[in-house]
Design a protein around this motif. Structure first.
Motif, PDB file in Angstrom:
ATOM      1  N   GLU A  17      37.450  72.236  33.883  1.00 33.67           N
ATOM      2  CA  GLU A  17      36.054  71.755  33.753  1.00 33.67           C
ATOM      3  C   GLU A  17      35.327  71.524  35.082  1.00 33.67           C
ATOM      4  O   GLU A  17      35.749  70.797  36.046  1.00 33.67           O
TER       5      GLU A  17
ATOM      6  N   ARG B 174      29.007  64.861  31.686  1.00 31.93           N
ATOM      7  CA  ARG B 174      28.928  66.201  31.738  1.00 31.93           C
ATOM      8  C   ARG B 174      27.459  66.880  32.448  1.00 31.93           C
ATOM      9  O   ARG B 174      26.437  66.328  32.017  1.00 31.93           O
TER      10      ARG B 174
ATOM     11  N   ASN C  76      28.619  72.183  34.994  1.00 31.83           N
ATOM     12  CA  ASN C  76      29.794  72.104  33.873  1.00 31.83           C
ATOM     13  C   ASN C  76      30.996  70.950  34.471  1.00 31.83           C
ATOM     14  O   ASN C  76      31.856  71.029  34.275  1.00 31.83           O
TER      15      ASN C  76
ATOM     16  N   ILE D 175      37.322  66.799  23.578  1.00 30.45           N
ATOM     17  CA  ILE D 175      36.730  67.704  24.499  1.00 30.45           C
ATOM     18  C   ILE D 175      36.568  69.000  23.897  1.00 30.45           C
ATOM     19  O   ILE D 175      37.074  69.480  22.842  1.00 30.45           O
TER      20      ILE D 175
ATOM     21  N   LEU E  24      32.917  67.588  35.142  1.00 34.21           N
ATOM     22  CA  LEU E  24      32.967  66.560  33.798  1.00 34.21           C
ATOM     23  C   LEU E  24      33.614  65.240  34.644  1.00 34.21           C
ATOM     24  O   LEU E  24      34.581  65.457  35.571  1.00 34.21           O
TER      25      LEU E  24
END
Length: 457
Positions: free
Chosen positions: A301, A251, A261, A362, A263
């Motif tokens: 994400e 991340r 942010n 997650i 992923l």
């Protein structure tokens, strides 16, 4: 003999104090002051020059600066390129941290092998011998003839070697093992980490070499060393994994050349880390029949929409204060949802234990998970599974209204690609959407829960 002067440096903000104290006066952190010996100036203190004696620098307008896209080169791992914003940027410095044994060295050795096919690269290790790195390379099926390795912890030697070899990609494993002749403190001290990182950042900017630093983490999971270390680098990546899981999540929490942010998902195999191109498939249940207390959420994400499964369990409690356990979502958000459902939907769980879990390890930090959590709670309380092929997302307000979330059309398009047929979303996310789904827009949480109950029957 003159007495050696000692300073105490804060590991959070880098401020120095003449005496030790339990709390840093500058940033307020507790137990963060560490003993450090300042560098020897070699002579009497020089008088500070006045500001009128300094030479001025040229000031330019931003309109005169040619803003061009920085050329990137691939790391050879598609998920790592995604997290970095499209690849490695020349002259950038990236800091990557993670628990011991999670795969940081494996990931960077694979990246070096891919970059070495096109560009010159160098792997600097201060924790392992060259033989250990060579054994790992052969175990991963990499060509050791293309991989250049340097076993050194002295910063001046590393910079001299890098200047002579001129690599385009430099890995330093790890920053806590380096030390400089300019300081007398031990390797890993706050002053050493700050000095070594600053010199490596300067080297990267002057030569255009892309540098990746490996950092240790504390027991709490944060990067060890001074907090100023994260401010000096261009990107900060965290390697995460659940215990016993073969999947690794990387991340981005800071990225000057891409979205934060972001992923990336990897799978650990016998041949090293392999990129997972469709993470939604691994986070969803493989059961053919939907289970009670489960709802599929379309979260986001970074720039990627992703489907995850939210599970809830509501069971009678024998305690005077029933438990509220949330894994993967904010516990305070769960308490708020239970209060809204009690006040505006007539659902009472005051004498029930409530457990909520997001599968796959997650962590969902956005408010778009509210509706999916509420649907999972109702499904568990009624002991009836949700309709097949249903996805949901939406924010719940304190007055029971459903608020639209951003990038709703991209979320619905991702759900349609994964084979889902029905979406229960806020009414504001239905306007102008052309996804191949049966869209059911609701303005209030009570309407959404009633629509889910009707679809069950």
């Amino acid at each position: 003999m003159a007495k050696t002067k000692t300073l105490y440096v804060c590991g959070e903000c880098g401020a120095s104090q003449p005496k030790w104290s339990g709390q840093c006066p500058d940033c307020g952190a507790w137990n963060s002051l560490e003993e450090s010996v300042p560098a020897d100036t070699g002579g009497p203190r020089q008088r500070t020059r006045s500001w009128t004696g300094e030479a001025s620098a040229e000031v330019v307008t931003l309109g005169a600066v040619k803003a061009e896209d920085t050329p990137r080169f691939s790391s050879g791992l598609s998920e790592l390129d995604r997290v970095l914003g499209g690849g490695l940027v020349p002259g950038s410095v990236t800091l990557i941290g993670g628990d011991p044994g999670i795969g940081k060295s494996t990931l960077l050795l694979q990246a070096q092998a891919a970059v070495a096919e096109r560009l010159k690269s160098l792997y600097v290790t201060g924790e392992e011998s060259a033989a250990q790195v060579a054994m790992r390379a052969r175990r991963l099926g990499l060509d050791p003839e293309r991989l250049e390795c340097l076993t050194e912890t002295r910063l001046e030697t590393i910079l001299a070697t890098a200047a002579a070899n001129r690599p385009r990609f430099l890995v330093v494993d790890s920053i806590q093992t380096l030390w400089s002749d300019a300081l007398q403190s031990a390797p890993g001290a706050v002053a050493q980490v700050r000095e070594c990182a600053s010199r490596l950042v300067q080297f990267a900017k002057q030569t255009g070499c892309s540098v990746v630093l490996v950092g240790h983490v504390t027991k709490e999971g944060a990067l060890a060393g001074p907090r100023v270390l994260e401010h000096m680098v261009d990107g900060v990546l965290y390697f995460e994994s659940d215990s016993g899981s073969r999947f690794r999540l990387i991340r981005s929490v800071k990225n000057r050349f891409g979205a934060a942010n972001e992923l990336g998902v990897f799978a650990m195999t016998d041949g090293g880390l392999r990129a997972v191109s469709n993470p939604s498939a691994i986070f969803l249940s493989e059961d053919s029949e939907p289970a009670a207390g489960s709802c599929v959420l379309v979260t986001r994400e970074g720039t990627r929409p992703m489907l995850v499964e939210v599970q809830a369990l509501v069971a009678p409690s024998s305690l005077s204060q029933p438990r509220r356990v949330a894994v993967g979502i904010d516990a305070g958000r769960l308490a708020m949802l239970l209060a809204v459902m009690h006040r505006h939907c007539g659902i009472q769980v005051g004498d029930q234990d409530v457990f909520v879990n997001v599968t796959g390890g997650i962590r969902v930090g956005e408010t778009a998970s509210d509706l999916a959590v509420a649907l999972a709670l109702q499904s568990s309380l009624r002991e009836k599974p949700p309709p097949r092929g249903l996805v949901a997302f939406g924010e719940v307000g304190l007055s029971g209204e459903l608020r639209p979330v951003y990038n709703g059309e991209e979320r619905l398009r991702e759900a349609a690609q994964q084979g889902f047929r029905t979406a229960l979303v806020p009414a504001g996310n239905v306007k102008g959407v052309k996804a191949k789904l049966d869209l059911r827009g609701c303005k209030r949480l009570a309407d959404a829960l009633a629509a889910a109950r009707e679809a069950e029957s």
